[in-house]
Design a protein around this motif. Structure first.
Motif, short mmCIF file in Angstrom:
data_model
loop_
_atom_site.label_atom_id
_atom_site.label_comp_id
_atom_site.label_asym_id
_atom_site.label_seq_id
_atom_site.Cartn_x
_atom_site.Cartn_y
_atom_site.Cartn_z
N THR A 22 1.88 0.82 5.88
CA THR A 22 2.77 0.96 4.55
C THR A 22 4.07 0.25 4.90
O THR A 22 4.60 0.28 5.89
CB THR A 22 2.77 2.26 4.00
N LEU A 41 0.61 -2.25 3.17
CA LEU A 41 0.26 -1.69 1.68
C LEU A 41 1.54 -0.92 1.17
O LEU A 41 2.21 -0.17 1.79
CB LEU A 41 -0.82 -0.34 2.07
N GLY A 43 1.89 1.71 -0.53
CA GLY A 43 1.30 2.73 -0.98
C GLY A 43 1.99 3.81 -2.21
O GLY A 43 3.17 3.76 -2.19
N ASP A 44 1.31 4.24 -2.83
CA ASP A 44 1.81 5.22 -3.87
C ASP A 44 2.21 6.69 -2.94
O ASP A 44 2.76 7.46 -3.52
CB ASP A 44 0.97 5.76 -4.98
N SER A 45 2.02 6.54 -1.53
CA SER A 45 2.64 7.66 -0.89
C SER A 45 4.03 7.65 -1.14
O SER A 45 4.84 8.51 -0.61
CB SER A 45 2.10 7.14 0.80
N ASP A 83 -0.92 -0.31 -4.30
CA ASP A 83 -1.61 1.08 -4.71
C ASP A 83 -1.68 1.00 -6.26
O ASP A 83 -0.35 0.43 -6.84
CB ASP A 83 -1.25 1.89 -4.46
N LYS A 111 -5.38 -1.67 -4.72
CA LYS A 111 -6.12 -0.58 -4.37
C LYS A 111 -6.29 0.50 -5.39
O LYS A 111 -5.28 0.84 -6.09
CB LYS A 111 -5.55 -0.08 -2.99
N HIS A 135 -10.68 2.58 -2.45
CA HIS A 135 -10.22 3.61 -1.68
C HIS A 135 -11.17 4.88 -1.99
O HIS A 135 -11.27 5.47 -3.02
CB HIS A 135 -8.84 3.92 -2.01
N ILE A 201 -8.14 5.66 7.86
CA ILE A 201 -7.08 6.38 8.04
C ILE A 201 -7.63 7.81 8.39
O ILE A 201 -8.41 8.40 7.25
CB ILE A 201 -5.80 6.33 7.04
O1 KIV Z 1 -0.48 5.49 -0.26
C1 KIV Z 1 -0.81 5.20 0.90
O2 KIV Z 1 0.17 5.06 1.63
C2 KIV Z 1 -2.22 5.20 1.14
C3 KIV Z 1 -2.64 5.38 2.52
C4 KIV Z 1 -2.23 6.40 3.37
C5 KIV Z 1 -4.19 4.53 2.60
O3 KIV Z 1 -2.99 4.91 0.28
#
Ligand code: KIV
Ligand code: NA
Length: 264
Positions: A22, A41, A43-45, A83, A111, A135, A201
């Motif tokens: 990410t 990525l 990510g929405d993380s 994401d 994603k 995902h 992951i």
């Molecule tokens: O949002 C994110 O970082 C993710 C990864 C952990 C796959 O979707």
């Protein structure tokens, strides 16, 4: 040469593992891509690691667009995957409109989290020129349905269903499958069942690619670290070296090791 979906397919055909991390800003995006990590990525993380929320649900489309545009400027040739945040693809119409925003901001692929219900939406996106990563497994946007962040696909019925969903979504047009927190044997089974590259992951060593949250692999995330995380900064002295060591470990399949893997 820039990484494309063809590059990822070629990795899979050659049996070589590719890496993903990410990033949420231009500085990390540049370091990550220059380290040779194939996929970045957004990510929405970011709802958790940047915004401090206890889930990814509060993340908005405008926030995703902002971070995608930051990452796209720093990127030096990796494939940029973005994401789609919670409920931005609740209907196919919404998905088309919101995916277009992410693509205009510089994403090369979007994603989506879910199961078989994403079939029609993925087909619509794919037919209109938007590559999609599906995902599956522990999909954090479903934390309230799961009742927590739990390993998925542990019993035979759930495992069979996940294989079925991966195949259906590939048939609908998904170019990549991402599996989060599933037993290694199930991830290996899915990677064999589909032609699309499979990124894991917490899904063991037998997927076609690996992804981690960049702050996790730099050991920056406070609190208890998940089983699948390895701190690459500790042994490598600098952020740049840690990123390169991660790319190398993934490509040599020395990461993930047994200790990072879930069994059924
Ligand atoms: O949002 C994110 O970082 C993710 C990864 C952990 C796959 O979707
Ligand atoms: Na995510």
């Amino acid at each position: 040469m820039a990484v494309t979906i063809n590059t990822l397919r070629e990795y899979k055909q050659r049996g070589e593992a590719f890496s993903a991390l990410t990033s949420y800003d231009a500085t990390f995006a540049q370091l990550v891509s220059e380290a040779g990590v194939d996929v970045i990525l957004i990510g929405d993380s970011l709802g958790m690691v940047l915004q401090g929320n206890d889930s990814t649900l509060p993340v908005t489309m405008d926030q995703m667009v902002y971070h995608v545009s930051c990452v796209a400027k720093g990127n030096r040739g990796s494939l940029v995957m973005a994401d789609m945040p919670f409920m931005s693809y609740g209907t196919t119409e919404a998905a088309l409109e919101n995916a277009a925003k992410l693509m205009r901001a510089g994403a090369h692929m979007v994603k989506l989290e879910g199961t078989g219900w994403m079939r029609d939406t993925i087909q619509a996106l794919s037919e209109r020129g938007v590559p999609v990563c599906a995902h599956l497994g522990l999909t954090p946007q479903f934390v309230n349905k799961f009742g927590g962040y739990k390993v998925q696909g542990r019993d035979e019925k759930a495992a069979d269903l996940m294989v079925e969903h991966a195949c259906e979504l590939e048939a609908a047009g998904a170019d990549v499958i991402l599996l989060e927190c599933v037993p290694a044997a199930l991830a290996a089974r899915i990677a064999k069942a589909v032609k699309a590259p499979v990124i894991g992951i917490g899904a063991g060593a037998d997927t076609d690619g690996q992804v981690l949250v960049v702050y996790d692999m730099l050991g920056m995330t406070p609190g208890r670290k998940p089983r699948f995380v390895k701190n690459f900064l500790a042994e490598n002295g600098s952020v740049t070296n840690a990123l390169a060591a991660y790319a190398k470990a993934v490509s040599e399949r020395t990461f993930p090791a047994e200790e990072h893997t879930f069994k059924a």
